[in-house]
Write a protein that holds these residues in place. Structure first.
Motif, mmCIF file in Angstrom:
data_model
loop_
_atom_site.group_PDB
_atom_site.id
_atom_site.type_symbol
_atom_site.label_atom_id
_atom_site.label_comp_id
_atom_site.label_asym_id
_atom_site.label_seq_id
_atom_site.Cartn_x
_atom_site.Cartn_y
_atom_site.Cartn_z
ATOM 1 N N ALA A 177 2.739 -7.084 -69.892
ATOM 2 C CA ALA A 177 2.774 -7.737 -68.583
ATOM 3 C C ALA A 177 3.128 -9.213 -68.724
ATOM 4 N N ARG A 178 2.591 -9.884 -69.754
ATOM 5 C CA ARG A 178 2.913 -11.299 -69.972
ATOM 6 C C ARG A 178 4.402 -11.482 -70.249
ATOM 7 N N ARG A 179 4.978 -10.584 -71.037
ATOM 8 C CA ARG A 179 6.405 -10.689 -71.328
ATOM 9 C C ARG A 179 7.243 -10.497 -70.067
ATOM 10 N N CYS A 180 6.820 -9.605 -69.192
ATOM 11 C CA CYS A 180 7.544 -9.408 -67.940
ATOM 12 C C CYS A 180 7.535 -10.686 -67.108
ATOM 13 N N VAL A 181 6.384 -11.354 -67.057
ATOM 14 C CA VAL A 181 6.287 -12.606 -66.312
ATOM 15 C C VAL A 181 7.181 -13.673 -66.929
ATOM 16 N N GLU A 182 7.140 -13.789 -68.253
ATOM 17 C CA GLU A 182 7.933 -14.812 -68.939
ATOM 18 C C GLU A 182 9.432 -14.610 -68.736
ATOM 19 N N ARG A 183 9.885 -13.344 -68.704
ATOM 20 C CA ARG A 183 11.319 -13.063 -68.710
ATOM 21 C C ARG A 183 11.892 -12.702 -67.351
ATOM 22 N N THR A 184 11.026 -12.407 -66.390
ATOM 23 C CA THR A 184 11.503 -12.052 -65.062
ATOM 24 C C THR A 184 10.985 -13.008 -63.999
ATOM 25 N N GLY A 185 9.759 -13.478 -64.151
ATOM 26 C CA GLY A 185 9.179 -14.403 -63.182
ATOM 27 C C GLY A 185 8.287 -13.691 -62.186
ATOM 28 N N THR A 186 7.148 -14.311 -61.900
ATOM 29 C CA THR A 186 6.179 -13.707 -60.998
ATOM 30 C C THR A 186 6.738 -13.527 -59.596
ATOM 31 N N ASP A 187 7.486 -14.525 -59.106
ATOM 32 C CA ASP A 187 7.978 -14.461 -57.729
ATOM 33 C C ASP A 187 8.885 -13.259 -57.522
ATOM 34 N N PHE A 188 9.770 -12.995 -58.475
ATOM 35 C CA PHE A 188 10.662 -11.850 -58.308
ATOM 36 C C PHE A 188 9.905 -10.541 -58.493
ATOM 37 N N LEU A 189 9.005 -10.495 -59.467
ATOM 38 C CA LEU A 189 8.217 -9.275 -59.687
ATOM 39 C C LEU A 189 7.436 -8.885 -58.443
ATOM 40 N N ALA A 190 7.053 -9.862 -57.642
ATOM 41 C CA ALA A 190 6.290 -9.571 -56.428
ATOM 42 C C ALA A 190 7.137 -8.942 -55.333
ATOM 43 N N HIS A 191 8.466 -8.908 -55.531
ATOM 44 C CA HIS A 191 9.357 -8.445 -54.466
ATOM 45 C C HIS A 191 10.374 -7.426 -54.971
ATOM 46 N N VAL A 192 9.932 -6.509 -55.849
ATOM 47 C CA VAL A 192 10.867 -5.494 -56.367
ATOM 48 C C VAL A 192 10.494 -4.086 -55.910
ATOM 49 N N GLY A 193 9.545 -3.977 -54.994
ATOM 50 C CA GLY A 193 9.043 -2.663 -54.618
ATOM 51 C C GLY A 193 9.828 -1.978 -53.522
ATOM 52 N N THR A 194 9.365 -0.797 -53.178
ATOM 53 C CA THR A 194 9.982 0.001 -52.115
ATOM 54 C C THR A 194 10.038 -0.776 -50.806
ATOM 55 N N ARG A 195 9.024 -1.569 -50.534
ATOM 56 C CA ARG A 195 8.992 -2.355 -49.290
ATOM 57 C C ARG A 195 10.258 -3.175 -49.114
ATOM 58 N N GLU A 196 10.713 -3.813 -50.188
ATOM 59 C CA GLU A 196 11.913 -4.635 -50.104
ATOM 60 C C GLU A 196 13.196 -3.799 -50.186
ATOM 61 N N VAL A 197 13.187 -2.754 -51.014
ATOM 62 C CA VAL A 197 14.418 -1.990 -51.230
ATOM 63 C C VAL A 197 14.883 -1.327 -49.937
ATOM 64 N N VAL A 198 13.946 -0.839 -49.120
ATOM 65 C CA VAL A 198 14.394 -0.209 -47.878
ATOM 66 C C VAL A 198 15.016 -1.233 -46.934
ATOM 67 N N GLN A 199 14.573 -2.466 -47.003
ATOM 68 C CA GLN A 199 15.223 -3.516 -46.206
ATOM 69 C C GLN A 199 16.608 -3.826 -46.759
ATOM 70 N N ASP A 200 16.740 -3.788 -48.093
ATOM 71 C CA ASP A 200 18.067 -3.937 -48.694
ATOM 72 C C ASP A 200 18.997 -2.809 -48.245
ATOM 73 N N MET A 201 18.452 -1.595 -48.149
ATOM 74 C CA MET A 201 19.257 -0.453 -47.721
ATOM 75 C C MET A 201 19.793 -0.647 -46.307
ATOM 76 N N ASP A 202 18.999 -1.272 -45.450
ATOM 77 C CA ASP A 202 19.483 -1.510 -44.090
ATOM 78 C C ASP A 202 20.569 -2.577 -44.081
ATOM 79 N N VAL A 203 20.446 -3.566 -44.957
ATOM 80 C CA VAL A 203 21.528 -4.554 -45.090
ATOM 81 C C VAL A 203 22.800 -3.876 -45.595
ATOM 82 N N ILE A 204 22.666 -2.972 -46.575
ATOM 83 C CA ILE A 204 23.827 -2.233 -47.077
ATOM 84 C C ILE A 204 24.478 -1.452 -45.940
ATOM 85 N N ARG A 205 23.657 -0.752 -45.145
ATOM 86 C CA ARG A 205 24.188 0.017 -44.013
ATOM 87 C C ARG A 205 25.061 -0.856 -43.112
ATOM 88 N N ALA A 206 24.550 -2.027 -42.774
ATOM 89 C CA ALA A 206 25.303 -2.916 -41.894
ATOM 90 C C ALA A 206 26.538 -3.481 -42.584
#
Length: 505
Positions: A177-206
């Motif tokens: 988990a520490r390596r993930c934080v060091e190499r990806t960043g906490t802010d991005f890790l907090a926004h990689v879930g299904t909640r965000e991806v479905v919003q990305d899918m709607d942007v793709i649709r448009a």
């Protein structure tokens, strides 16, 4: 990543040409407040030469592009991410675009654009593949381990469930988990879930110009589909969900159902193998589990020899077997791998494990393993009670005895998500969606990774039409070559013709 959900799509050469100017009609929905810059962006399609992070081979004539999305939809003026897309254009009268996802979570979807080549589906839709945020060729990519660290992790001995072994395993999870934080960043890790991806899918649709979404999702892709339907029911035209993840199922239930599913498919493989005179598991399927354990147990002390200097570890042997259980097309390879192991060699099982873990022939890795962990840990509530984890471990061993190494003690280490640095953004819940058109759910009776009942339950919650496929594999529509199933799915996607109630193929 022993419980990852995955599927493989064969890549075929196709024409990819289109002279049609037809397409979706109707008014485009108004973009959500503050997101117009993303919904109204133009997709600049071009070469796929720089879209190879996942190691997938892109089909001829495919076009690729990236579109921008906000990392945090609550802060659209903040940092952005880029979502990688692929496209093969409709070859006939275009109905619209068909967005495709293979599952995972963490699998690249770019090669999905080649699905259903030379069919009426390919004539009617621009087929759009995408790498969800953090995955494959999308930017930034979730990164936790170097290739050397990934190799070392796979070679580690299986920890016992003694207090010392549990402490070691939990320390390893904290370090990961520490390596993930060091190499990806906490802010991005907090926004990689299904909640965000479905919003990305709607942007793709448009962005691709569709007023409503057409979608085909497999495995974890069904979770994306049902979550999209819940958030944007008014934007759905047609949706097929194959290999269902039940939105109401908690992680413990899901894990135990999957264990039973893999055991059932192992039993089916063993029965098929027993018909052959040289079956490495013997001629009596009732003895297959014991014979399998006798084959793999020695690997805990010493890896099997391979042409590759790594050798075959115990963990890799089990991973390779699970990979082959996803489809009967891989059973001959599994038979060969177990036959080799009986002779003291592990090349074929190592190849299967490498495929599962995303290791390329040059020793590099795609990021499916890291993305799987990061997305899973932000999607599901974490289990932090040692008593619950201990019970789960004991029940898992009973449900899948072919995976039981005999080291159960009634205790087990807290798994990775218990140490994850950001909170989960989704929770299990029953779906109750108003204003949704009738969807189609496909569920396979002998699916090891997403057992049949999950599809039944998801179809009931969505009010969807269920198609049952009788087989022993993970997902089937347009990949198993079953005309009864494929014709029904294609007819629905193109003409919105619902399959007959109770259709079984």
């Amino acid at each position: 990543m022993g419980t990852a959900i995955a599927m493989t799509v064969a890549l075929l050469a196709i024409c990819g040409c289109s002279t049609s100017t037809d397409g979706p009609t109707g008014p485009m929905p108004t973009p959500p407040a503050g997101l117009g810059q993303f919904y109204e962006q133009k997709v600049n399609w071009g070469s796929c030469a720089d879209f190879t992070a996942s190691g997938e081979r892109m089909p001829p004539r495919a076009q690729c592009a990236r579109i921008k999305v906000p990392v945090d939809y609550a802060n659209p003026d903040g940092p952005t991410a880029q979502i990688a897309l692929s496209r093969l254009r409709a070859t006939g009268n275009k109905v619209g675009s068909l967005l495709l996802n293979p599952g995972g979570p963490g699998m690249s979807g770019l090669s999905m654009a080649a699905l259903a080549t030379n069919t009426e589906l390919a004539a009617s839709f621009d087929r759009i593949g995408f790498d969800p945020r953090g995955v494959g060729s999308s930017i930034p990519a979730i990164t936790c381990l170097t290739a050397q660290e990934a190799d070392a992790e796979r070679a580690e001995p299986v920890p016992d469930n003694s207090p010392a072994g549990i402490a070691t395993a939990e320390d390893d999870n904290r370090q990961y988990a520490r390596r993930c934080v060091e190499r990806t960043g906490t802010d991005f890790l907090a926004h990689v879930g299904t909640r965000e991806v479905v919003q990305d899918m709607d942007v793709i649709r448009a962005a691709v110009g569709d007023p409503k979404l057409n979608y085909l999702g497999y495995s974890y892709g069904t979770r994306l589909g049902s979550a999209y339907a819940e958030k944007f029911p008014q934007n759905v035209r047609a949706m097929v969900l194959d290999g269902a993840v039940d939105a109401a199922q908690d992680p413990v239930q899901e894990s135990l159902r999957q264990a039973a599913g893999f055991q059932g498919t192992f039993n089916a493989f063993a029965a098929d193998c027993a018909k052959q005179p040289s079956c490495p598991l013997g001629s009596d399927p009732n003895n297959a589990v014991a014979n399998f354990r006798a084959l793999v147990a020695p690997l805990e002390a010493k890896p099997a020899a391979t042409t590759d200097p790594r050798g075959l570890s115990y963990s890799d042997a089990v991973t390779g077997v699970q990979q082959a259980l996803y489809s009967p097309t891989m059973w001959p390879m599994l038979n060969r791998g177990l036959t080799e192991l009986r002779a003291g060699r592990g090349d074929t099982l190592l190849e299967l494990a490498d495929n599962y873990d995303g290791r390329n022939p040059d020793g590099t890795y795609n990021n499916i393993h890291d993305a799987f962990n990061a997305i899973r840990c932000v999607d599901d509530p974490r289990i932090t009670d040692p008593a619950v984890v201990g019970r789960q471990d004991a029940e898992y061993r009973k449900a899948a005895p072919f995976l039981d190494d005999g080291k159960g003690t009634g205790n087990a280490p807290l798994e990775l998500c218990a140490m994850w640095p950001v909170s989960n953004t989704s929770t299990p819940h029953r779906l109750a969606i108003e204003g949704l058109p009738t969807l189609v759910v496909v569920s396979t009776t002998g699916d090891p990774a997403t057992p049949y009942q999950a599809g039944v339950d998801l179809a009931e919650q969505l009010g969807a039409r269920l198609i049952t496929y009788r087989g022993d594999q993970h997902t089937a529509a347009l990949v198993a070559g079953v005309a009864c199933l494929d014709d029904a799915v294609i007819d629905y996607l193109i003409r919105l013709t619902l399959p007959p109630a109770g259709l079984t193929c």
